[in-house]
Design a protein around this motif. Sequence first.
Motif, PDB file in Angstrom:
ATOM      1  N   ARG A  20     -40.795  41.507 -54.219  1.00 37.79           N
ATOM      2  CA  ARG A  20     -40.904  40.234 -53.510  1.00 37.79           C
ATOM      3  C   ARG A  20     -41.191  40.421 -52.025  1.00 37.79           C
ATOM      4  O   ARG A  20     -40.675  41.329 -51.396  1.00 37.79           O
ATOM      5  N   LEU A  21     -42.011  39.546 -51.476  1.00 41.60           N
ATOM      6  CA  LEU A  21     -42.303  39.534 -50.047  1.00 41.60           C
ATOM      7  C   LEU A  21     -41.414  38.495 -49.389  1.00 41.60           C
ATOM      8  O   LEU A  21     -41.369  37.344 -49.820  1.00 41.60           O
ATOM      9  N   ARG A  22     -40.695  38.891 -48.350  1.00 44.48           N
ATOM     10  CA  ARG A  22     -39.856  37.962 -47.585  1.00 44.48           C
ATOM     11  C   ARG A  22     -40.509  37.774 -46.226  1.00 44.48           C
ATOM     12  O   ARG A  22     -40.817  38.749 -45.541  1.00 44.48           O
ATOM     13  N   VAL A  23     -40.748  36.547 -45.827  1.00 42.03           N
ATOM     14  CA  VAL A  23     -41.317  36.215 -44.522  1.00 42.03           C
ATOM     15  C   VAL A  23     -40.239  35.482 -43.740  1.00 42.03           C
ATOM     16  O   VAL A  23     -39.830  34.380 -44.113  1.00 42.03           O
ATOM     17  N   LEU A  24     -39.761  36.106 -42.667  1.00 35.67           N
ATOM     18  CA  LEU A  24     -38.652  35.573 -41.894  1.00 35.67           C
ATOM     19  C   LEU A  24     -39.087  35.300 -40.464  1.00 35.67           C
ATOM     20  O   LEU A  24     -39.859  36.064 -39.895  1.00 35.67           O
ATOM     21  N   GLU A  25     -38.578  34.239 -39.890  1.00 41.54           N
ATOM     22  CA  GLU A  25     -38.789  33.946 -38.474  1.00 41.54           C
ATOM     23  C   GLU A  25     -37.433  34.084 -37.788  1.00 41.54           C
ATOM     24  O   GLU A  25     -36.456  33.442 -38.184  1.00 41.54           O
ATOM     25  N   ALA A  26     -37.370  34.939 -36.775  1.00 49.56           N
ATOM     26  CA  ALA A  26     -36.110  35.207 -36.087  1.00 49.56           C
ATOM     27  C   ALA A  26     -35.707  33.991 -35.251  1.00 49.56           C
ATOM     28  O   ALA A  26     -36.458  33.554 -34.385  1.00 49.56           O
ATOM     29  N   ARG A  27     -34.532  33.443 -35.527  1.00 45.44           N
ATOM     30  CA  ARG A  27     -33.986  32.346 -34.737  1.00 45.44           C
ATOM     31  C   ARG A  27     -32.902  32.835 -33.791  1.00 45.44           C
ATOM     32  O   ARG A  27     -32.632  32.201 -32.774  1.00 45.44           O
ATOM     33  N   GLN A  28     -32.272  33.940 -34.174  1.00 43.58           N
ATOM     34  CA  GLN A  28     -31.182  34.504 -33.376  1.00 43.58           C
ATOM     35  C   GLN A  28     -31.262  36.015 -33.501  1.00 43.58           C
ATOM     36  O   GLN A  28     -31.594  36.541 -34.563  1.00 43.58           O
ATOM     37  N   LEU A  29     -30.955  36.729 -32.429  1.00 40.05           N
ATOM     38  CA  LEU A  29     -30.984  38.181 -32.453  1.00 40.05           C
ATOM     39  C   LEU A  29     -29.574  38.712 -32.672  1.00 40.05           C
ATOM     40  O   LEU A  29     -28.633  38.290 -32.006  1.00 40.05           O
ATOM     41  N   LEU A  30     -29.449  39.633 -33.615  1.00 40.76           N
ATOM     42  CA  LEU A  30     -28.158  40.224 -33.935  1.00 40.76           C
ATOM     43  C   LEU A  30     -28.214  41.726 -33.736  1.00 40.76           C
ATOM     44  O   LEU A  30     -29.191  42.362 -34.118  1.00 40.76           O
ATOM     45  N   LEU A  31     -27.155  42.278 -33.165  1.00 36.79           N
ATOM     46  CA  LEU A  31     -27.055  43.723 -32.983  1.00 36.79           C
ATOM     47  C   LEU A  31     -26.119  44.355 -34.005  1.00 36.79           C
ATOM     48  O   LEU A  31     -26.205  45.541 -34.281  1.00 36.79           O
ATOM     49  N   LYS A  32     -25.219  43.556 -34.552  1.00 38.77           N
ATOM     50  CA  LYS A  32     -24.243  44.045 -35.524  1.00 38.77           C
ATOM     51  C   LYS A  32     -24.419  43.272 -36.823  1.00 38.77           C
ATOM     52  O   LYS A  32     -24.844  42.122 -36.832  1.00 38.77           O
ATOM     53  N   ARG A  33     -24.032  43.897 -37.918  1.00 40.67           N
ATOM     54  CA  ARG A  33     -24.088  43.246 -39.222  1.00 40.67           C
ATOM     55  C   ARG A  33     -22.997  42.179 -39.282  1.00 40.67           C
ATOM     56  O   ARG A  33     -21.862  42.426 -38.916  1.00 40.67           O
ATOM     57  N   VAL A  34     -23.364  40.996 -39.728  1.00 44.01           N
ATOM     58  CA  VAL A  34     -22.435  39.870 -39.763  1.00 44.01           C
ATOM     59  C   VAL A  34     -22.329  39.350 -41.195  1.00 44.01           C
ATOM     60  O   VAL A  34     -23.053  39.787 -42.083  1.00 44.01           O
ATOM     61  N   GLY A  35     -21.464  38.396 -41.409  1.00 40.17           N
ATOM     62  CA  GLY A  35     -21.285  37.788 -42.719  1.00 40.17           C
ATOM     63  C   GLY A  35     -22.539  37.060 -43.182  1.00 40.17           C
ATOM     64  O   GLY A  35     -23.400  36.692 -42.377  1.00 40.17           O
ATOM     65  N   ALA A  36     -22.624  36.822 -44.471  1.00 40.36           N
ATOM     66  CA  ALA A  36     -23.821  36.209 -45.054  1.00 40.36           C
ATOM     67  C   ALA A  36     -24.170  34.843 -44.463  1.00 40.36           C
ATOM     68  O   ALA A  36     -25.339  34.592 -44.162  1.00 40.36           O
ATOM     69  N   PRO A  37     -23.202  33.933 -44.248  1.00 42.67           N
ATOM     70  CA  PRO A  37     -23.585  32.632 -43.678  1.00 42.67           C
ATOM     71  C   PRO A  37     -24.159  32.764 -42.261  1.00 42.67           C
ATOM     72  O   PRO A  37     -25.131  32.081 -41.915  1.00 42.67           O
ATOM     73  N   LEU A  38     -23.589  33.654 -41.455  1.00 40.86           N
ATOM     74  CA  LEU A  38     -24.116  33.859 -40.100  1.00 40.86           C
ATOM     75  C   LEU A  38     -25.476  34.551 -40.133  1.00 40.86           C
ATOM     76  O   LEU A  38     -26.349  34.250 -39.329  1.00 40.86           O
ATOM     77  N   ALA A  39     -25.643  35.475 -41.068  1.00 45.58           N
ATOM     78  CA  ALA A  39     -26.926  36.178 -41.191  1.00 45.58           C
ATOM     79  C   ALA A  39     -28.035  35.207 -41.592  1.00 45.58           C
ATOM     80  O   ALA A  39     -29.143  35.259 -41.059  1.00 45.58           O
ATOM     81  N   GLN A  40     -27.745  34.293 -42.518  1.00 45.96           N
ATOM     82  CA  GLN A  40     -28.758  33.327 -42.945  1.00 45.96           C
ATOM     83  C   GLN A  40     -29.103  32.346 -41.836  1.00 45.96           C
ATOM     84  O   GLN A  40     -30.220  31.840 -41.780  1.00 45.96           O
ATOM     85  N   ALA A  41     -28.158  32.101 -40.942  1.00 47.88           N
ATOM     86  CA  ALA A  41     -28.420  31.197 -39.824  1.00 47.88           C
ATOM     87  C   ALA A  41     -29.276  31.869 -38.756  1.00 47.88           C
ATOM     88  O   ALA A  41     -29.843  31.190 -37.904  1.00 47.88           O
ATOM     89  N   ALA A  42     -29.411  33.192 -38.801  1.00 48.56           N
ATOM     90  CA  ALA A  42     -30.150  33.926 -37.779  1.00 48.56           C
ATOM     91  C   ALA A  42     -31.652  33.943 -38.027  1.00 48.56           C
ATOM     92  O   ALA A  42     -32.406  34.425 -37.196  1.00 48.56           O
ATOM     93  N   TYR A  43     -32.104  33.437 -39.183  1.00 51.92           N
ATOM     94  CA  TYR A  43     -33.541  33.419 -39.464  1.00 51.92           C
ATOM     95  C   TYR A  43     -33.911  32.186 -40.267  1.00 51.92           C
ATOM     96  O   TYR A  43     -33.076  31.555 -40.898  1.00 51.92           O
ATOM     97  N   THR A  44     -35.198  31.865 -40.222  1.00 50.50           N
ATOM     98  CA  THR A  44     -35.765  30.817 -41.059  1.00 50.50           C
ATOM     99  C   THR A  44     -36.626  31.514 -42.094  1.00 50.50           C
ATOM    100  O   THR A  44     -37.485  32.326 -41.751  1.00 50.50           O
TER     101      THR A  44
END
Length: 124
Positions: free
Chosen positions: A58-82
Amino acid sequence: MAEQVRVDVWVWAVRMFKTRSQATAAVKAGHIRVDGERAKPATQVRVGSRVEVRGGERLRVLEARQLLLKRVGAPLAQAAYTDHSPPPPPKEMASPFGIRDRGAGRPTKRDRRQLDRLRGRVSR
């Protein structure tokens, strides 16, 4: 907050890969593009960057909405991209591969060899 982050760190932080070394290996193998260009591990991602991740089938196309330096929980990670990914193909499109009828019993030696050949394994 940082204005830009390495692409291998960002795709790991938004949980596209389980480990950072897997993310780095995927970037080196050419499976990740940033804004249409093939990325290197140190390529910078900014807010608004378009990141294409080819993982598995599968191809995933993501647009960065927030920059993260550390791995975060799934809800926060999903909020970081469109997610602009194309929808996955329907399960009906996938052909059943080497599936036996229920109640057919254990495969014979001949059946097993045919299945192995179908799966691309070499039999002796």
